[in-house]
Design a protein around this motif. Sequence first.
Motif, PDB file in Angstrom:
ATOM      1  N   GLU A 120       0.820  -1.220   0.000  1.00 40.11           N
ATOM      2  CA  GLU A 120       0.000   0.000   0.000  1.00 40.11           C
ATOM      3  C   GLU A 120       0.851   1.266   0.000  1.00 40.11           C
ATOM      4  O   GLU A 120       0.594   2.198  -0.761  1.00 40.11           O
ATOM      5  CB  GLU A 120      -0.942   0.022   1.203  1.00 40.11           C
ATOM      6  CG  GLU A 120      -1.785   1.280   1.243  1.00 40.11           C
ATOM      7  CD  GLU A 120      -2.668   1.362   2.465  1.00 40.11           C
ATOM      8  OE1 GLU A 120      -2.507   2.335   3.225  1.00 40.11           O
ATOM      9  OE2 GLU A 120      -3.506   0.463   2.654  1.00 40.11           O
ATOM     10  N   THR A 121       1.852   1.339   0.847  1.00 39.36           N
ATOM     11  CA  THR A 121       2.674   2.546   0.944  1.00 39.36           C
ATOM     12  C   THR A 121       3.356   2.843  -0.390  1.00 39.36           C
ATOM     13  O   THR A 121       3.354   3.984  -0.859  1.00 39.36           O
ATOM     14  CB  THR A 121       3.733   2.384   2.056  1.00 39.36           C
ATOM     15  OG1 THR A 121       3.054   2.117   3.275  1.00 39.36           O
ATOM     16  CG2 THR A 121       4.572   3.629   2.203  1.00 39.36           C
ATOM     17  N   ARG A 124       0.726   4.016  -2.992  1.00 39.67           N
ATOM     18  CA  ARG A 124       0.288   5.389  -2.729  1.00 39.67           C
ATOM     19  C   ARG A 124       1.350   6.398  -3.167  1.00 39.67           C
ATOM     20  O   ARG A 124       1.034   7.455  -3.727  1.00 39.67           O
ATOM     21  CB  ARG A 124      -0.040   5.565  -1.249  1.00 39.67           C
ATOM     22  CG  ARG A 124      -1.348   4.897  -0.856  1.00 39.67           C
ATOM     23  CD  ARG A 124      -1.595   4.912   0.627  1.00 39.67           C
ATOM     24  NE  ARG A 124      -1.649   6.272   1.161  1.00 39.67           N
ATOM     25  CZ  ARG A 124      -1.548   6.550   2.462  1.00 39.67           C
ATOM     26  NH1 ARG A 124      -1.372   5.573   3.345  1.00 39.67           N
ATOM     27  NH2 ARG A 124      -1.603   7.785   2.884  1.00 39.67           N
ATOM     28  N   LYS A 138      -7.570   0.781  -1.714  1.00 40.51           N
ATOM     29  CA  LYS A 138      -8.610   1.383  -0.877  1.00 40.51           C
ATOM     30  C   LYS A 138      -8.202   2.750  -0.320  1.00 40.51           C
ATOM     31  O   LYS A 138      -8.984   3.674  -0.296  1.00 40.51           O
ATOM     32  CB  LYS A 138      -8.973   0.424   0.257  1.00 40.51           C
ATOM     33  CG  LYS A 138      -9.702  -0.812  -0.246  1.00 40.51           C
ATOM     34  CD  LYS A 138     -10.066  -1.739   0.891  1.00 40.51           C
ATOM     35  CE  LYS A 138     -10.923  -2.880   0.418  1.00 40.51           C
ATOM     36  NZ  LYS A 138     -10.262  -3.978  -0.142  1.00 40.51           N
ATOM     37  N   ASN A 139      -6.983   2.864   0.149  1.00 36.22           N
ATOM     38  CA  ASN A 139      -6.516   4.105   0.773  1.00 36.22           C
ATOM     39  C   ASN A 139      -5.784   4.943  -0.276  1.00 36.22           C
ATOM     40  O   ASN A 139      -4.663   4.639  -0.642  1.00 36.22           O
ATOM     41  CB  ASN A 139      -5.598   3.788   1.945  1.00 36.22           C
ATOM     42  CG  ASN A 139      -5.165   5.019   2.695  1.00 36.22           C
ATOM     43  OD1 ASN A 139      -5.437   6.140   2.300  1.00 36.22           O
ATOM     44  ND2 ASN A 139      -4.471   4.815   3.795  1.00 36.22           N
ATOM     45  N   LYS A 140      -6.437   5.992  -0.739  1.00 34.59           N
ATOM     46  CA  LYS A 140      -5.842   6.834  -1.784  1.00 34.59           C
ATOM     47  C   LYS A 140      -5.424   8.202  -1.263  1.00 34.59           C
ATOM     48  O   LYS A 140      -5.151   9.109  -2.041  1.00 34.59           O
ATOM     49  CB  LYS A 140      -6.815   6.972  -2.948  1.00 34.59           C
ATOM     50  CG  LYS A 140      -7.073   5.632  -3.617  1.00 34.59           C
ATOM     51  CD  LYS A 140      -7.883   5.770  -4.861  1.00 34.59           C
ATOM     52  CE  LYS A 140      -8.041   4.408  -5.492  1.00 34.59           C
ATOM     53  NZ  LYS A 140      -8.567   4.469  -6.833  1.00 34.59           N
ATOM     54  N   ARG A 141      -5.354   8.344   0.076  1.00 39.65           N
ATOM     55  CA  ARG A 141      -4.890   9.616   0.639  1.00 39.65           C
ATOM     56  C   ARG A 141      -3.437   9.841   0.254  1.00 39.65           C
ATOM     57  O   ARG A 141      -2.673   8.901   0.058  1.00 39.65           O
ATOM     58  CB  ARG A 141      -5.001   9.588   2.163  1.00 39.65           C
ATOM     59  CG  ARG A 141      -6.418   9.635   2.687  1.00 39.65           C
ATOM     60  CD  ARG A 141      -6.454   9.546   4.199  1.00 39.65           C
ATOM     61  NE  ARG A 141      -5.849   8.287   4.620  1.00 39.65           N
ATOM     62  CZ  ARG A 141      -4.951   8.181   5.610  1.00 39.65           C
ATOM     63  NH1 ARG A 141      -4.583   9.226   6.311  1.00 39.65           N
ATOM     64  NH2 ARG A 141      -4.455   7.009   5.926  1.00 39.65           N
ATOM     65  N   ASP A 147      -2.652  17.493   1.448  1.00 41.14           N
ATOM     66  CA  ASP A 147      -3.985  17.104   0.974  1.00 41.14           C
ATOM     67  C   ASP A 147      -4.528  18.046  -0.098  1.00 41.14           C
ATOM     68  O   ASP A 147      -5.296  17.629  -0.959  1.00 41.14           O
ATOM     69  CB  ASP A 147      -4.977  17.045   2.143  1.00 41.14           C
ATOM     70  CG  ASP A 147      -4.677  15.891   3.080  1.00 41.14           C
ATOM     71  OD1 ASP A 147      -4.035  14.912   2.632  1.00 41.14           O
ATOM     72  OD2 ASP A 147      -5.070  15.963   4.257  1.00 41.14           O
TER      73      ASP A 147
END
Length: 186
Positions: A120-121, A124, A138-141, A147
Amino acid sequence: MTLTAEEIFDRLKEELGDAILNYELKEYKMGVKKPRTYKEVWMEIDKSAFRRAIEAIFKIDYPHLHFITGEDIGEAIRMIYSFGLFHEHPWGEVSIVIKFDLPKNELILPTITDLMMGAETNEREIREMLGVEFDGLKNKRHLFLPDDWPEGKYPWRKDEYGVDDMIKHTHKSVKEIRKERGEQSG
C-alpha cells in the motif's frame, strides 16, 4: 526448500511464456573472509501479464517486497517491482525484479494489496508522485504531498516544469517584508 535463480525463472517462464520480453540472471559475490553469492532474476514483461507475474511469484514462495518504483521515460512510466524469495534462508534469497512500461495515456494497474498489504505505501507513493492509478487500492490519501496538492500535478514526472503553481505560498518574501517596513532592498 529453496530454488535456484534458474529454477525460479523456469517456473516463471512456464506461467508467463512469451509475455517475458527479456530476462537476465545475475549473480554477485559478496564478502571477503567468507564470500557468498547473491542471485537475481531480472525480467521485462508485457504490461498485460503484470498480475499473472505477481501471482506466479506468490505460487513459488511468499515474497518479501523490496520496493515498487517508477520512472518517467518520456511517453511512458517504467514500473519496477522488486521481491525477494526465500529471504528467511541466510544467503538463500533470490531477488526477482520485474520491469514493464505503462503508456502515459493508460496509467492504471491492479493493486497487489489484496496479496500483500505492505504494498500500500509504495502504491500510494507512485500514485501521488507519478500519477499511476491502482485499481482496487482502498486508501488513496496522499502520503507525502499535502492534501490540497493540485490534481494532475506529479512531481516525479519529466513533463512537470517549475513548481510555482504547486507551492502553497504561506510566507511573505524578504523583499515583501522590507517593502512593508519601508526599507530599501539591497
